[in-house]
Design an enzyme around this catalytic site. Structure first.
Site, PDB file in Angstrom:
ATOM      1  N   ASP A 155      37.357 -40.971  -8.348  1.00 50.98           N
ATOM      2  CA  ASP A 155      35.986 -40.598  -8.530  1.00 50.98           C
ATOM      3  C   ASP A 155      34.830 -41.892  -8.309  1.00 50.98           C
ATOM      4  O   ASP A 155      34.902 -42.744  -9.092  1.00 50.98           O
ATOM      5  CB  ASP A 155      35.617 -40.191  -9.854  1.00 50.98           C
ATOM      6  CG  ASP A 155      34.207 -39.817 -10.523  1.00 50.98           C
ATOM      7  OD1 ASP A 155      33.324 -39.713  -9.519  1.00 50.98           O
ATOM      8  OD2 ASP A 155      33.849 -39.679 -11.607  1.00 50.98           O
ATOM      9  N   ASN A 159      31.457 -41.629  -7.656  1.00 48.05           N
ATOM     10  CA  ASN A 159      30.180 -41.772  -8.048  1.00 48.05           C
ATOM     11  C   ASN A 159      30.026 -41.482  -9.335  1.00 48.05           C
ATOM     12  O   ASN A 159      28.849 -41.228  -9.941  1.00 48.05           O
ATOM     13  CB  ASN A 159      29.357 -40.641  -7.102  1.00 48.05           C
ATOM     14  CG  ASN A 159      29.656 -39.287  -7.362  1.00 48.05           C
ATOM     15  OD1 ASN A 159      30.759 -39.003  -8.059  1.00 48.05           O
ATOM     16  ND2 ASN A 159      29.130 -38.100  -6.625  1.00 48.05           N
ATOM     17  N   ASP A 216      44.418 -31.720   5.392  1.00 52.65           N
ATOM     18  CA  ASP A 216      44.663 -30.139   5.137  1.00 52.65           C
ATOM     19  C   ASP A 216      43.708 -29.150   5.749  1.00 52.65           C
ATOM     20  O   ASP A 216      42.600 -29.215   5.654  1.00 52.65           O
ATOM     21  CB  ASP A 216      44.695 -30.167   3.455  1.00 52.65           C
ATOM     22  CG  ASP A 216      45.686 -29.406   2.883  1.00 52.65           C
ATOM     23  OD1 ASP A 216      45.897 -28.304   3.342  1.00 52.65           O
ATOM     24  OD2 ASP A 216      46.103 -29.618   1.742  1.00 52.65           O
ATOM     25  N   ASP A 257      48.377 -25.517   5.303  1.00 54.86           N
ATOM     26  CA  ASP A 257      48.420 -24.781   4.330  1.00 54.86           C
ATOM     27  C   ASP A 257      49.164 -23.522   4.286  1.00 54.86           C
ATOM     28  O   ASP A 257      48.687 -22.559   5.246  1.00 54.86           O
ATOM     29  CB  ASP A 257      46.965 -24.496   3.450  1.00 54.86           C
ATOM     30  CG  ASP A 257      47.142 -23.986   1.974  1.00 54.86           C
ATOM     31  OD1 ASP A 257      47.660 -24.654   1.193  1.00 54.86           O
ATOM     32  OD2 ASP A 257      46.802 -22.817   1.772  1.00 54.86           O
ATOM     33  N   GLU A 285      53.349 -26.612   5.203  1.00 53.01           N
ATOM     34  CA  GLU A 285      53.814 -26.191   3.798  1.00 53.01           C
ATOM     35  C   GLU A 285      54.428 -24.704   4.082  1.00 53.01           C
ATOM     36  O   GLU A 285      53.625 -23.750   4.233  1.00 53.01           O
ATOM     37  CB  GLU A 285      52.359 -26.106   3.176  1.00 53.01           C
ATOM     38  CG  GLU A 285      52.773 -25.697   1.522  1.00 53.01           C
ATOM     39  CD  GLU A 285      51.776 -25.143   0.608  1.00 53.01           C
ATOM     40  OE1 GLU A 285      52.006 -25.103  -0.526  1.00 53.01           O
ATOM     41  OE2 GLU A 285      50.974 -24.475   1.272  1.00 53.01           O
ATOM     42  N   HIS A 297      49.729 -31.678  -5.977  1.00 49.42           N
ATOM     43  CA  HIS A 297      48.962 -30.974  -6.918  1.00 49.42           C
ATOM     44  C   HIS A 297      49.194 -29.656  -7.275  1.00 49.42           C
ATOM     45  O   HIS A 297      48.430 -29.026  -8.026  1.00 49.42           O
ATOM     46  CB  HIS A 297      47.624 -31.040  -6.044  1.00 49.42           C
ATOM     47  CG  HIS A 297      47.660 -30.028  -4.917  1.00 49.42           C
ATOM     48  ND1 HIS A 297      48.636 -30.511  -3.656  1.00 49.42           N
ATOM     49  CD2 HIS A 297      47.129 -28.739  -4.559  1.00 49.42           C
ATOM     50  CE1 HIS A 297      48.331 -29.267  -2.768  1.00 49.42           C
ATOM     51  NE2 HIS A 297      47.552 -28.394  -3.287  1.00 49.42           N
ATOM     52  N   ASP A 298      50.325 -29.071  -6.777  1.00 49.78           N
ATOM     53  CA  ASP A 298      50.770 -27.721  -7.280  1.00 49.78           C
ATOM     54  C   ASP A 298      51.793 -27.822  -8.347  1.00 49.78           C
ATOM     55  O   ASP A 298      52.398 -26.516  -8.369  1.00 49.78           O
ATOM     56  CB  ASP A 298      51.211 -27.013  -6.033  1.00 49.78           C
ATOM     57  CG  ASP A 298      50.318 -26.516  -5.073  1.00 49.78           C
ATOM     58  OD1 ASP A 298      49.098 -26.389  -5.662  1.00 49.78           O
ATOM     59  OD2 ASP A 298      50.266 -26.416  -3.973  1.00 49.78           O
TER      60      ASP A 298
HETATM   61  O1  TEU Z   1      49.912 -23.656  -2.006  1.00 48.80           O
HETATM   62  C1  TEU Z   1      50.894 -22.574  -1.709  1.00 48.80           C
HETATM   63  C2  TEU Z   1      51.591 -22.061  -2.815  1.00 48.80           C
HETATM   64  O2  TEU Z   1      52.491 -21.134  -2.456  1.00 48.80           O
HETATM   65  C3  TEU Z   1      51.447 -22.143  -4.143  1.00 48.80           C
HETATM   66  O3  TEU Z   1      51.053 -20.881  -4.665  1.00 48.80           O
HETATM   67  C4  TEU Z   1      52.392 -22.841  -5.027  1.00 48.80           C
HETATM   68  O4  TEU Z   1      53.401 -22.129  -4.928  1.00 48.80           O
HETATM   69  C5  TEU Z   1      52.013 -22.730  -6.617  1.00 48.80           C
HETATM   70  O5  TEU Z   1      50.751 -23.404  -6.490  1.00 48.80           O
HETATM   71  C6  TEU Z   1      53.041 -23.343  -7.486  1.00 48.80           C
HETATM   72  O6  TEU Z   1      52.451 -23.058  -8.653  1.00 48.80           O
HETATM   73  C7  TEU Z   1      49.008 -23.984  -1.334  1.00 48.80           C
HETATM   74  C8  TEU Z   1      48.056 -25.118  -1.987  1.00 48.80           C
HETATM   75  O7  TEU Z   1      49.235 -26.212  -2.029  1.00 48.80           O
HETATM   76  C9  TEU Z   1      47.729 -24.765  -3.140  1.00 48.80           C
HETATM   77  O8  TEU Z   1      47.001 -25.707  -3.807  1.00 48.80           O
HETATM   78  C10 TEU Z   1      46.876 -23.443  -3.099  1.00 48.80           C
HETATM   79  O9  TEU Z   1      46.275 -22.896  -4.227  1.00 48.80           O
HETATM   80  C11 TEU Z   1      47.550 -22.554  -2.214  1.00 48.80           C
HETATM   81  O10 TEU Z   1      48.279 -22.871  -1.249  1.00 48.80           O
HETATM   82  C12 TEU Z   1      46.512 -21.220  -1.585  1.00 48.80           C
HETATM   83  O11 TEU Z   1      45.818 -21.664  -0.875  1.00 48.80           O
END
Ligand code: TEU
Length: 512
Positions: free
Chosen positions: A20, A22, A97, A198, A253, A315-316
């Site tokens: 972050d 700002n 992305d 994605d 992905e 991040h997932d």
């Molecule tokens: O994630 C794809 C995805 O299949 C996710 O649903 C993942 O399996 C799940 O988050 C696991 O808990 C991509 C992106 O990385 C994600 O951040 C997005 O939410 C998703 O696509 C939809 O665009």
């Protein structure tokens, strides 16, 4: 073609949480620009920037409402250009992305599309009539509930594989393809070095809209809503568009339980260059045998030109040291997994904060939960009569905010950071580590060991994931050897049995 990405160490900068700059509590481009020297010092070769486009942020930016502009919360186009320029100046590549599968429901294309049955953009999305006054089929969204949303004014359903605010585009429509190729060219012209695509295997769906089957536990199998045969011709076109620019990379992905399917997407000339293998990367528990089986599969199943990817956090998902850690062993696990992703065969991806040993974050107030998956899980739990405290636990478990706290940047002295830095340096120094093949790949009783080979150079990597010491019998060893790194000792006599200490890491150069 310069295949720079095969030797690269990638770093995922998840824009909302990377840095972050700002002070508004949300990550942004100015923040990331300010950390470029840190990333360079760490040894990063390529940065993966998650969505920064204009978005209502129902799914933190994976719901794009304008592919050509920067969301004001994250910065502006000048800042984006500065970011690319400054990264390049330091010798780092940038991949961005891109979400081709769906747009935000606020995207002008969808606003037009839903306005009437005969709007020219109607066919840009997937609209279907009700079947027997019901939904067109049984497909479930990956974010809970049906994947079909009824639109009252035109009396049709539209399809959304994720939230109802993320509307799937119709990739059978030629204009959609052209519009998206234009988007890709726009960013390539800005100087990006490639894309992280994605949910790229979701682009095509079954033309007959057949119902998905269920497994023994009653969970829906996504047989007909992803990995359909038509996807490959779309990706061939995409490959042509992107690789008409020199030295670009396509990272896919590809969410699938089956590595054999993921593998089909790795083809430099016709499809993608590398794909994520979630069967390894998002493995839920520390199961060495399972991990080994997956790495072995990637080793045996891929040709010399096909490189796997190596990562355990993003991040997932819950951060891997929190996912696997027990009894305060997170720090040891951080080092072992760092060694694994940087020395096994593949292209490593580090998730922001991982290099500082960051652990998961618990959201203790539902009002502070940003992730749609968490919020939906909370709501579902309440609807089932579960109390608020338990519902919050469920939301924390199912949601992804656990891994999305702002990165705790530290200047120096963080030992995990020092370890990552040293490991990247070692990886770069020895070709066996960044470009070699496995000569052997073995596992036994919570230990993993492999010899990587490149021309005459052979390097043995041994990882003990256990809290206890373990004996490892080496089949083929050279008694002359040089210890490159250990987290437990300063020298080593190689014999045919090595007693590894708890959580020990050994990197040994074999000399003849
Ligand atoms: O994630 C794809 C995805 O299949 C996710 O649903 C993942 O399996 C799940 O988050 C696991 O808990 C991509 C992106 O990385 C994600 O951040 C997005 O939410 C998703 O696509 C939809 O665009």
């Amino acid at each position: 073609m310069n295949e720079w990405w095969k030797k690269s160490v990638f770093y995922e900068a998840y824009v909302p949480s990377c840095c972050d700059g700002n002070g508004d509590g949300v990550g942004d481009l100015i923040g990331i620009v300010s950390k470029l020297d840190h990333l360079k010092e760490l040894g990063v070769d390529g940065i993966w920037l998650t969505p920064f486009y204009k978005s209502p942020k129902v799914d933190n930016g994976y719901d794009i409402s304008d592919y050509y502009s920067i969301d004001p919360v994250y910065g502006d186009m000048t800042l984006f250009e500065t970011f690319i320029e400054q990264a390049h100046k330091r010798g780092m590549k940038v991949i961005i992305d891109i979400v081709l599968n769906h747009t935000s429901d606020q995207h002008p294309w969808f606003i037009e599309s839903k306005s009437s049955l005969d709007n020219p953009k109607r066919d840009w999305y997937i609209w279907k009539d009700p079947v027997d006054s019901k939904k067109p089929n049984n497909w479930e969204s990956f974010f809970k509930g049906s994947a079909w949303e009824y639109e009252e004014s035109t009396k049709q359903y539209y399809y959304h594989a994720f939230s109802k605010e993320q509307v799937d585009l119709n990739w059978e429509n030629q204009e959609v393809k052209e519009a998206m190729w234009d988007v890709l060219r726009f960013w390539l012209d800005k100087g990006v070095d490639g894309f992280r695509l994605d949910v790229i295997n979701f682009l095509s769906i079954d033309s007959q809209l057949r119902d998905n089957p269920y497994d023994d536990k009653g969970e829906q199998l996504h047989t007909f809503d992803k990995d359909q045969p038509q996807i490959h011709s779309i990706l061939k076109e995409l490959n042509e568009v992107v690789h008409s620019y020199p030295d670009k990379v396509l990272v896919g992905e590809v969410g699938t339980e089956d590595f054999e399917i993921a593998k089909e997407y790795i083809n430099d000339k016709e499809s993608l260059n590398i794909v994520f293998n979630f069967n390894l990367g998002s493995i839920e528990k520390l199961e060495i045998d399972k991990m080994y089986a997956e790495i072995d599969k990637m080793n045996k199943g891929l040709s010399k030109d096909q490189f796997p990817t190596l990562f355990f956090s993003s991040h997932d998902m819950s951060r891997h040291i929190s996912r696997f850690g027990t009894n305060n062993n997170e720090k040891q696990l951080a080092e072992i997994f760092c060694t694994l992703i940087l020395t096994a065969r593949g292209v490593p991806f580090i998730y922001n904060g991982e290099e500082f040993g960051m652990t998961d974050n618990y959201i203790d107030d539902i009002n502070n939960m940003k992730d749609i998956q968490g919020v939906l899980a909370y709501q579902e739990a309440l609807d089932q009569g579960i109390d608020e405290k338990k519902a919050l636990d469920i939301a924390n478990k199912e949601g992804r905010d656990c891994a999305r706290a702002l990165t705790q940047w530290q200047n120096s002295g963080n030992s995990t950071h020092e370890f990552y830095k040293e490991m990247i340096r070692i990886r770069r120094q020895y070709p066996s580590l960044h470009a070699g093949e496995y000569k052997t790949l073995e596992t036994n009783d919570e230990v993993f060991w492999y010899v990587k080979k490149n021309k005459e150079e052979e390097i043995l990597v041994m990882l003990n994931f256990a809290a206890t010491s373990k004996d490892v019998k080496l089949k083929d060893f050279s008694s002359k050897s040089e210890l490159i790194l250990s987290n437990k000792r300063t020298n080593i006599e190689i014999e045919n049995t090595i007693t590894m200490q708890s959580y020990e890491i050994l990197i040994i150069k074999m000399t003849k």
